[in-house]
Design an enzyme around this catalytic site. Structure first.
Site, PDB file in Angstrom:
ATOM      1  N   ASP A 103       0.828  -1.206   0.000  1.00  0.00           N
ATOM      2  CA  ASP A 103       0.000   0.000   0.000  1.00  0.00           C
ATOM      3  C   ASP A 103       0.861   1.255   0.000  1.00  0.00           C
ATOM      4  OD1 ASP A 103      -2.384  -1.396  -0.056  1.00  0.00           O
ATOM      5  OD2 ASP A 103      -2.744  -1.256   2.101  1.00  0.00           O
ATOM      6  N   GLU A 123      13.291  -1.002  -8.339  1.00  0.00           N
ATOM      7  CA  GLU A 123      13.519  -1.732  -7.096  1.00  0.00           C
ATOM      8  C   GLU A 123      14.862  -2.436  -7.232  1.00  0.00           C
ATOM      9  OE1 GLU A 123      11.149  -4.290  -3.849  1.00  0.00           O
ATOM     10  OE2 GLU A 123      11.047  -5.136  -5.878  1.00  0.00           O
ATOM     11  N   GLY A 125      16.816  -5.294  -5.737  1.00  0.00           N
ATOM     12  CA  GLY A 125      16.573  -6.495  -4.942  1.00  0.00           C
ATOM     13  C   GLY A 125      15.114  -6.855  -5.055  1.00  0.00           C
ATOM     14  N   VAL A 126      14.763  -7.747  -6.002  1.00  0.00           N
ATOM     15  CA  VAL A 126      13.342  -7.907  -6.366  1.00  0.00           C
ATOM     16  C   VAL A 126      12.733  -9.240  -5.961  1.00  0.00           C
ATOM     17  CG1 VAL A 126      13.715  -6.369  -8.333  1.00  0.00           C
ATOM     18  CG2 VAL A 126      13.766  -8.849  -8.688  1.00  0.00           C
ATOM     19  N   PHE A 155      19.795 -11.980  -9.412  1.00  0.00           N
ATOM     20  CA  PHE A 155      19.037 -13.180  -9.768  1.00  0.00           C
ATOM     21  C   PHE A 155      19.813 -14.442  -9.401  1.00  0.00           C
ATOM     22  CE2 PHE A 155      17.609  -9.796 -12.646  1.00  0.00           C
ATOM     23  CZ  PHE A 155      16.275  -9.735 -12.281  1.00  0.00           C
ATOM     24  N   GLY A 157      20.763 -14.524  -5.806  1.00  0.00           N
ATOM     25  CA  GLY A 157      20.816 -14.335  -4.373  1.00  0.00           C
ATOM     26  C   GLY A 157      21.703 -13.166  -3.992  1.00  0.00           C
ATOM     27  N   GLY A 226      18.017  -4.472  -0.667  1.00  0.00           N
ATOM     28  CA  GLY A 226      19.258  -5.194  -0.830  1.00  0.00           C
ATOM     29  C   GLY A 226      19.764  -5.864   0.425  1.00  0.00           C
ATOM     30  N   ASP A 253      14.088  -3.032   4.553  1.00  0.00           N
ATOM     31  CA  ASP A 253      14.534  -3.749   5.753  1.00  0.00           C
ATOM     32  C   ASP A 253      15.202  -2.845   6.783  1.00  0.00           C
ATOM     33  OD1 ASP A 253      13.845  -6.558   5.226  1.00  0.00           O
ATOM     34  OD2 ASP A 253      15.164  -6.314   3.490  1.00  0.00           O
TER      35      ASP A 253
END
Length: 290
Positions: A103, A123, A125-126, A155, A157, A226, A253
């Site tokens: 949201d 973005e 780190g997807v 892609f 890790g 990330g 994060d």
């Protein structure tokens, strides 16, 4: 119809439409790992009535905040540890960010549109690409053709820790294999939502290699996911100066990983950024560039 489509898209990406199936998967997994005395009829009733069970309520609560149910077991020394491999059963949705952060992303893009802030969306780190799929869906819903969505990820890790700030935070594919989602899988999900086209740009590789040379002119939304100090700082150093005034930085994060918070604190201090950090949920924050 625009908002109805975007509402349905969010529900689909977050798997909110089928939370009872997540509860069923986890219930069966727990029965397999920790067998209990029950009959087939009892199991069938629990399966059919999953939407009214305790496990469903817990899954629903986790989805609001972007968390997941940890399946834990006792070790030989009497301590409790998570069965990490079980996360492969828990991560059913196409996005881990949860309702509050999804949201928030929607609100930020609405503000960009309302205030005519120029620039693309990115973005860094997807994972499975859920946030960027929603970004592209937002552009399509509003019939916007002059902005791009940038999908930046290794892609493979996360990288192995190489900085002191990331010491003891090995989140690489060797330790967290479920965080390594291939480009092919992300592209397939874009296609599944009928949103893979020339406005979606993939940047494959470590941020330090791909972001500084990316053909990005201006950004309106910079979403950072990330996890590590290094990855967060690499993204900010390469992209923040391209963020238009009035654009948004979203830090996934910030409150969950201390090294991520440290990167944000150091970057903001070094560049004299005093824009207010606004809390999204227990894990995340954002600020708007003045």
């Amino acid at each position: 119809m625009t908002e109805r489509y975007l509402s349905l898209l969010k529900k689909s990406l977050l798997n909110e439409l089928y939370l009872e199936n997540e509860a069923r998967i986890l219930g069966l997994l727990m029965q397999l790992l920790f067998p209990r005395q029950t009959t087939l009829d009892e199991m069938a009733r629990e399966f059919l009535n999953a939407r009214h069970g305790e496990l469903y309520a817990r899954v629903q609560e986790m989805r609001r905040g972007g968390g997941w149910i940890q399946i834990r077991t006792n070790t030989a020394d009497g301590t409790s540890s998570e069965l990490v491999a079980a996360r492969n059963f828990a991560f059913v949705a196409h996005s881990m960010i949860g309702r509050a952060r999804m949201d928030n992303l929607h609100d930020c893009m609405n503000a960009v549109l309302a205030d005519r802030i120029p620039g693309d969306f990115i973005e860094t780190g997807v994972w499975k690409g859920g946030s960027t799929i929603f970004m592209r869906g937002f552009l399509q819903a509003h019939n916007i053709h002059d902005r791009k969505v940038w999908v930046a990820d290794s892609f493979e890790g996360l990288p192995k820790p190489s900085l002191p700030e990331d010491e003891n935070w090995d989140l690489s594919a060797d330790v967290m294999p479920y965080l390594a989602v291939s480009e092919e899988e992300v592209r397939e999900l874009f296609e599944r939502y009928e949103l893979l086209d020339e406005q979606v740009m993939f940047l494959k590789g470590w941020f330090k290699d791909t972001l500084p040379t990316a053909d990005i002119d201006k950004l309106a939304v910079l979403r950072l996911d990330g996890d590590l100090y290094e990855s967060t700082m690499d993204a900010l150093n390469a992209l923040y100066h391209k963020l238009s005034p009035g654009g948004f930085v979203i830090v996934d994060d910030y409150n969950a990983l201390p090294q991520c918070e440290q990167a944000i604190t150091d970057f903001r201090r070094h560049h004299g950024i005093q824009d207010e950090l606004v809390r999204i949920d227990e894990m995340s924050v954002f600020w708007r560039k003045r």
